[in-house]
Design a protein around this motif. Structure first.
Motif, PDB file in Angstrom:
ATOM      1  N   HIS A   1       0.843  -1.208   0.132  1.00 27.82           N
ATOM      2  CA  HIS A   1       0.236   0.132   0.030  1.00 27.82           C
ATOM      3  C   HIS A   1       0.815   1.162  -0.048  1.00 27.82           C
ATOM      4  O   HIS A   1       0.579   2.236  -0.695  1.00 27.82           O
ATOM      5  CB  HIS A   1      -0.866   0.087   1.352  1.00 27.82           C
ATOM      6  N   TYR A   2       2.080   1.252   0.658  1.00 30.75           N
ATOM      7  CA  TYR A   2       2.725   2.368   0.765  1.00 30.75           C
ATOM      8  C   TYR A   2       3.613   2.702  -0.595  1.00 30.75           C
ATOM      9  O   TYR A   2       3.591   3.786  -1.158  1.00 30.75           O
ATOM     10  CB  TYR A   2       3.976   2.421   1.791  1.00 30.75           C
ATOM     11  N   TYR A   3       3.979   1.488  -1.280  1.00 26.92           N
ATOM     12  CA  TYR A   3       4.615   1.798  -2.394  1.00 26.92           C
ATOM     13  C   TYR A   3       3.435   2.390  -3.396  1.00 26.92           C
ATOM     14  O   TYR A   3       3.573   3.256  -4.357  1.00 26.92           O
ATOM     15  CB  TYR A   3       4.995   0.348  -3.238  1.00 26.92           C
ATOM     16  N   HIS A   4       2.152   1.883  -3.505  1.00 26.99           N
ATOM     17  CA  HIS A   4       1.241   2.579  -4.458  1.00 26.99           C
ATOM     18  C   HIS A   4       0.903   4.122  -3.881  1.00 26.99           C
ATOM     19  O   HIS A   4       0.727   4.771  -4.935  1.00 26.99           O
ATOM     20  CB  HIS A   4      -0.029   1.732  -4.046  1.00 26.99           C
ATOM     21  N   PHE A   5       1.140   4.276  -2.715  1.00 31.46           N
ATOM     22  CA  PHE A   5       0.744   5.521  -2.202  1.00 31.46           C
ATOM     23  C   PHE A   5       2.101   6.668  -2.700  1.00 31.46           C
ATOM     24  O   PHE A   5       1.970   7.694  -3.260  1.00 31.46           O
ATOM     25  CB  PHE A   5       0.658   5.682  -0.687  1.00 31.46           C
ATOM     26  N   SER A   6       3.256   5.999  -2.447  1.00 29.17           N
ATOM     27  CA  SER A   6       4.486   6.840  -2.652  1.00 29.17           C
ATOM     28  C   SER A   6       4.910   6.766  -3.974  1.00 29.17           C
ATOM     29  O   SER A   6       5.883   7.861  -4.311  1.00 29.17           O
ATOM     30  CB  SER A   6       5.543   6.506  -1.553  1.00 29.17           C
ATOM     31  N   GLY A   7       4.873   5.422  -4.541  1.00 26.82           N
ATOM     32  CA  GLY A   7       5.467   5.564  -5.936  1.00 26.82           C
ATOM     33  C   GLY A   7       7.108   5.314  -5.797  1.00 26.82           C
ATOM     34  O   GLY A   7       7.800   5.226  -6.849  1.00 26.82           O
ATOM     35  N   GLU A   8       7.698   4.734  -4.396  1.00 29.23           N
ATOM     36  CA  GLU A   8       8.954   4.675  -4.354  1.00 29.23           C
ATOM     37  C   GLU A   8       9.625   3.009  -4.796  1.00 29.23           C
ATOM     38  O   GLU A   8       9.265   2.217  -4.227  1.00 29.23           O
ATOM     39  CB  GLU A   8       9.417   4.629  -2.776  1.00 29.23           C
ATOM     40  N   ALA A   9       9.798   3.213  -6.062  1.00 33.00           N
ATOM     41  CA  ALA A   9      10.512   1.971  -6.819  1.00 33.00           C
ATOM     42  C   ALA A   9      11.051   0.973  -5.966  1.00 33.00           C
ATOM     43  O   ALA A   9      10.932  -0.232  -6.076  1.00 33.00           O
ATOM     44  CB  ALA A   9      11.073   2.196  -8.177  1.00 33.00           C
ATOM     45  N   PRO A  10      12.088   1.318  -5.128  1.00 31.24           N
ATOM     46  CA  PRO A  10      12.937   0.351  -4.327  1.00 31.24           C
ATOM     47  C   PRO A  10      11.894  -0.185  -3.327  1.00 31.24           C
ATOM     48  O   PRO A  10      12.512  -1.551  -3.023  1.00 31.24           O
ATOM     49  CB  PRO A  10      13.821   1.297  -3.629  1.00 31.24           C
ATOM     50  N   VAL A  11      10.759   0.066  -3.035  1.00 27.71           N
ATOM     51  CA  VAL A  11      10.038  -0.361  -2.127  1.00 27.71           C
ATOM     52  C   VAL A  11       9.590  -1.956  -2.787  1.00 27.71           C
ATOM     53  O   VAL A  11       9.217  -2.907  -2.221  1.00 27.71           O
ATOM     54  CB  VAL A  11       8.877   0.648  -1.480  1.00 27.71           C
ATOM     55  N   LEU A  12       9.019  -1.653  -4.009  1.00 25.85           N
ATOM     56  CA  LEU A  12       8.329  -2.606  -4.867  1.00 25.85           C
ATOM     57  C   LEU A  12       9.310  -3.785  -5.174  1.00 25.85           C
ATOM     58  O   LEU A  12       9.306  -5.139  -5.185  1.00 25.85           O
ATOM     59  CB  LEU A  12       7.770  -2.276  -6.146  1.00 25.85           C
ATOM     60  N   ALA A  13      10.725  -3.295  -5.631  1.00 24.25           N
ATOM     61  CA  ALA A  13      11.764  -4.267  -5.895  1.00 24.25           C
ATOM     62  C   ALA A  13      12.028  -5.265  -4.754  1.00 24.25           C
ATOM     63  O   ALA A  13      12.103  -6.446  -4.750  1.00 24.25           O
ATOM     64  CB  ALA A  13      12.765  -3.559  -6.065  1.00 24.25           C
ATOM     65  N   LYS A  14      12.074  -4.602  -3.200  1.00 21.65           N
ATOM     66  CA  LYS A  14      12.247  -5.424  -2.100  1.00 21.65           C
ATOM     67  C   LYS A  14      11.203  -6.430  -1.787  1.00 21.65           C
ATOM     68  O   LYS A  14      11.426  -7.469  -1.706  1.00 21.65           O
ATOM     69  CB  LYS A  14      12.329  -4.650  -0.845  1.00 21.65           C
ATOM     70  N   LEU A  15       9.756  -5.991  -2.109  1.00 23.21           N
ATOM     71  CA  LEU A  15       8.788  -7.042  -1.946  1.00 23.21           C
ATOM     72  C   LEU A  15       8.781  -7.841  -2.873  1.00 23.21           C
ATOM     73  O   LEU A  15       8.568  -9.052  -2.572  1.00 23.21           O
ATOM     74  CB  LEU A  15       7.506  -5.827  -2.116  1.00 23.21           C
ATOM     75  N   GLY A  16       9.076  -7.795  -4.182  1.00 29.01           N
ATOM     76  CA  GLY A  16       9.151  -8.742  -5.217  1.00 29.01           C
ATOM     77  C   GLY A  16      10.341  -9.883  -4.825  1.00 29.01           C
ATOM     78  O   GLY A  16      10.306 -10.888  -5.264  1.00 29.01           O
ATOM     79  N   PHE A  17      11.448  -9.182  -4.356  1.00 29.49           N
ATOM     80  CA  PHE A  17      12.511 -10.240  -3.959  1.00 29.49           C
ATOM     81  C   PHE A  17      12.207 -11.025  -2.976  1.00 29.49           C
ATOM     82  O   PHE A  17      12.210 -12.125  -2.929  1.00 29.49           O
ATOM     83  CB  PHE A  17      13.747  -9.109  -3.536  1.00 29.49           C
ATOM     84  N   THR A  18      11.348 -10.524  -1.921  1.00 28.82           N
ATOM     85  CA  THR A  18      10.895 -11.178  -0.836  1.00 28.82           C
ATOM     86  C   THR A  18       9.938 -12.291  -1.200  1.00 28.82           C
ATOM     87  O   THR A  18       9.952 -13.433  -0.898  1.00 28.82           O
ATOM     88  CB  THR A  18      10.243 -10.385   0.286  1.00 28.82           C
TER      89      THR A  18
END
Length: 693
Positions: free
Chosen positions: A220-237
């Motif tokens: 949800h925070y990634y969707h709100f903020s658009g911070e690409a590194p957050v999505l990358a860490k989520l996908g990696f996890t």
């Protein structure tokens, strides 16, 4: 040989209590009979709390509770009570807090010693049958505590009163204050990300849990903020978990946690709540990135729920044990020779590499199956066409699965827990939306109808169903998670009855649990007796707390109905808990998700058309494919408007001007022209079509 005689647990509905019904210990269930006996005979109570899939609960039971000699000591000096923590999480929380006050740590089995008036004076977790590893042997402990109770009553009573006072303070909720903001949201997200493991993914170190609520907040925070590194860490996890031993590579579904940092060696029990909370994360990642792996894992996990956890009546069972034939993990592990024999010589090398199998193994000389290599990497390594790898592995895994199915399976805990079923209904409804699998919807709707028909009785939602019997009045989490699930079902089939029933559950929750003084909810129904403290259970732990989910459901009902009291209720809970959440984001991950939704500019999507029309379904699919957690989605069937208009009065403003179904999209308080083309709707819902920067 004389047949063992049953104790007082013989009529219990809990599978965990039934496991102990023939112990030589004179066990009682929690209830008036045991408590009255303790008062009448002036005996201390030994309270043993566990659950049916708890490995160390089984160990202590085998070593101590099945021992006639130890049972004789217990029966002579104590009134002995067995409690299933999944049936009575309120009592488990109270006495877990007490043991943590006494010892600084807790866990299960939880072993607590109480005065006859239910005040704790000593506690711990597992105790061995003799002095071992720095732990006092259980028989010596029993005799010492009995002697202390008889000879040092004043000192023991003083200690128990101090523990009670500290437990009561833990149950209090200090005054709140402060609305959510972008700054506090970012601070909470990055405090969680400070614990990200860059080598293996996930949050924290071994033992490593999926941390579903924290990951959901970060999505949800990634969707709100658009911070690409957050999505990358989520996908990696998510990929690391999916390729690890924590995921059942043959049967689908996730084990409880990994004992190592790399997700390889799990604690093998499978809980309904984990397998309900994780598919929505994989579906979010799939919608955001198109990941085929995330799509597959979501579907396989939902399939596991339907295949292995569904009761014939429609609800979902609680858990699968870690042990099989008394050995942890035996059902799941393989030797290299077994794998090679099952898949045959033609594909053995490929399959053995693909599943991480070695001669030495990775778990006590055997192999927990993993998937350390991608299909592309395997194709290059074995010089195979890329398109040949997936079907070859799928066929091999199916053969291995069929062979494994002939083994003695672990024990399944066949009680239905309402809160956990709410999570499962949500996961299946979302799976039906995103993956287009109608059987997921049918299972979710059937489970919801079962809960409403069989577990709601005379305006009380019961928590537990086992073999046709209901027991234990529901707690706040049962009401809130069920209501949320009904709203997810509404967004799947658009039957307004689900909205009506969700509103009814929230009204009952207000009536039974609300503290009108601070606007938060107690955990226990006002009519249910509670020892020591009536707490509010504000922390999001493995499950969302009743308070944070009530805030979410109230927010969703406000968005649907426009009724201001729902918005006020949601905001009150957020404000009340905000100081705690800022101090400890780990304990309030779901509350942070709700705050993210409250801060995200609203997106309202209203469809008008016949739900059976293929053109309406095409518009719906465009809506479902986009990750828009802030979306309010409503479908108005022009032929059936009366009940929906009664629930959602604003819906009368929307019409179908022509023959084609139409979508009305409003974003950031601005409405766009009516849309009839699914491609245009998909474009409007895409990140470039208006995602907040």
């Amino acid at each position: 040989m004389q047949e063992p005689r049953p104790n007082h647990l013989i009529d219990a509905t809990s599978p965990y209590l039934q496991q102990h019904a023939y112990n030589p210990v004179d066990w009682y269930p929690w209830g008036p009979e045991a408590l009255e006996r303790a008062r009448r005979e002036d005996k201390p109570i030994f309270l043993s709390i566990g659950y049916s899939t708890c490995h160390w609960c089984h160990v202590m039971a085998h070593e101590s509770f099945e021992s006639p000699a130890i049972a004789a000591i217990m029966n002579e000096h104590f009134v002995n009570i067995k409690l299933d923590r999944e049936e009575r999480p309120d009592l488990d929380e109270t006495y877990m807090n007490a043991v943590q006050v006494l010892t600084g740590h807790g866990g299960w089995p939880l072993s607590v010693f109480l005065t006859p008036d239910l005040k704790p004076f000593y506690g711990g977790t597992y105790f061995p049958p003799e002095d071992r590893g720095g732990l006092l042997g259980f028989p010596r402990l029993l005799l010492a505590l009995s002697q202390t109770y008889q000879q040092n009553r004043e000192q023991l009573t003083s200690l128990s009163l101090k523990v009670e006072s500290q437990v009561q303070r833990l149950g209090e909720v200090a005054g709140g204050g402060g609305d959510p903001s972008r700054e506090t949201l970012a601070a909470a997200a990055h405090r969680l990300l400070d614990d990200f493991d860059p080598e293996n993914g996930g949050l924290g170190r071994a033992p490593k849990f999926p941390r579903s609520l924290e990951l959901d907040f970060l999505f949800h925070y990634y969707h709100f903020s658009g911070e690409a590194p957050v999505l990358a860490k989520l996908g990696f996890t998510l990929e690391k978990m999916a390729r690890g031993g924590i995921y059942d590579q043959l049967g689908g579904g996730f084990h409880r946690y990994s004992v190592d940092a790399a997700w390889v060696v799990p604690h093998f029990e499978k809980m309904l709540y984990d397998n309900a909370l994780l598919p929505p994360l994989y579906l979010a990642h799939y919608r955001l990135t198109g990941s085929g792996l995330s799509r597959r894992i979501a579907g396989e996990t939902l399939n596991f729920i339907l295949r292995e956890m569904r009761a014939p009546e429609g609800g979902f069972y609680a858990a699968w044990d870690a042990d099989s034939e008394g050995v942890e993990g035996k059902f799941y592990v393989w030797s290299r020779e077994e794998v090679a024999r099952v898949v045959g010589p033609e594909n053995a090398d490929l399959v053995i590499a693909a599943l991480g199998v070695t001669p030495a193994g990775n778990f006590e000389g055997a192999n927990i199956l993993t998937q350390p290599w991608s299909e592309t990497e395997l194709a290059e390594r074995f010089q195979l066409p890329a398109e040949q790898v997936a079907p070859t592995l799928a066929a091999a895994c199916e053969r291995l699965y069929q062979v494994r199915a002939q083994r003695v399976p672990p024990h399944r805990d066949e009680k239905v827990i309402v809160a956990w079923n709410g999570l499962a209904i949500t996961a299946l409804a979302l799976g039906a939306q995103v993956l287009g699998e109608r059987r997921y919807y049918e299972a979710a709707a059937r489970a919801a109808r079962f809960l409403l028909a069989d577990l709601v009785q005379e305006n009380t939602l019961f928590r537990i169903w086992t073999a046709g019997q209901v027991s234990v009045p529901g707690f706040s989490e049962d009401y809130a998670l069920s209501a949320n699930a009904l709203l997810d079902l509404y967004e799947t089939d658009f039957d307004p009855v689900w909205v009506s029933q969700a509103a009814r559950l929230m009204a009952l929750m207000d009536e039974k649990f609300l503290d009108s003084g601070d606007g938060a909810y107690f955990y226990v129904d006002r009519d249910q007796a509670t020892p020591l403290v009536r707490s509010k259970s504000i922390y999001d732990q493995v499950l969302p707390s009743g308070n944070s989910m009530a805030a979410r459901v109230s927010f969703r009902l406000y968005r649907l109905t426009g009724a201001a009291p729902y918005q006020e209720r949601s905001q009150t809970i957020i404000r009340q808990l905000n100081p705690h959440a800022r101090e400890n984001p780990w304990g309030f991950a779901h509350l942070w998700t709700v705050q993210t939704l409250a801060l995200t500019p609203p997106l309202d999507l209203t469809l008008v058309g016949d739900p059976q029309d293929a053109r309406t379904q095409a518009l719906l699919q465009a809506a479902y494919r986009s990750y828009r957690p802030e979306r309010r989605l409503v479908l108005k069937n022009p032929a059936e408007t009366a009940f929906l208009s009664e629930l959602l009065p604003w819906i009368s403003d929307y019409s179908q001007p022509g023959e084609a179904p139409v979508a009305y999209l409003c974003r950031d308080f601005t409405c766009l022209p009516a849309i009839t083309d699914p491609g245009e709707l998909a474009a409007r819902l895409s990140p470039s079509g208006g995602k907040q920067a």
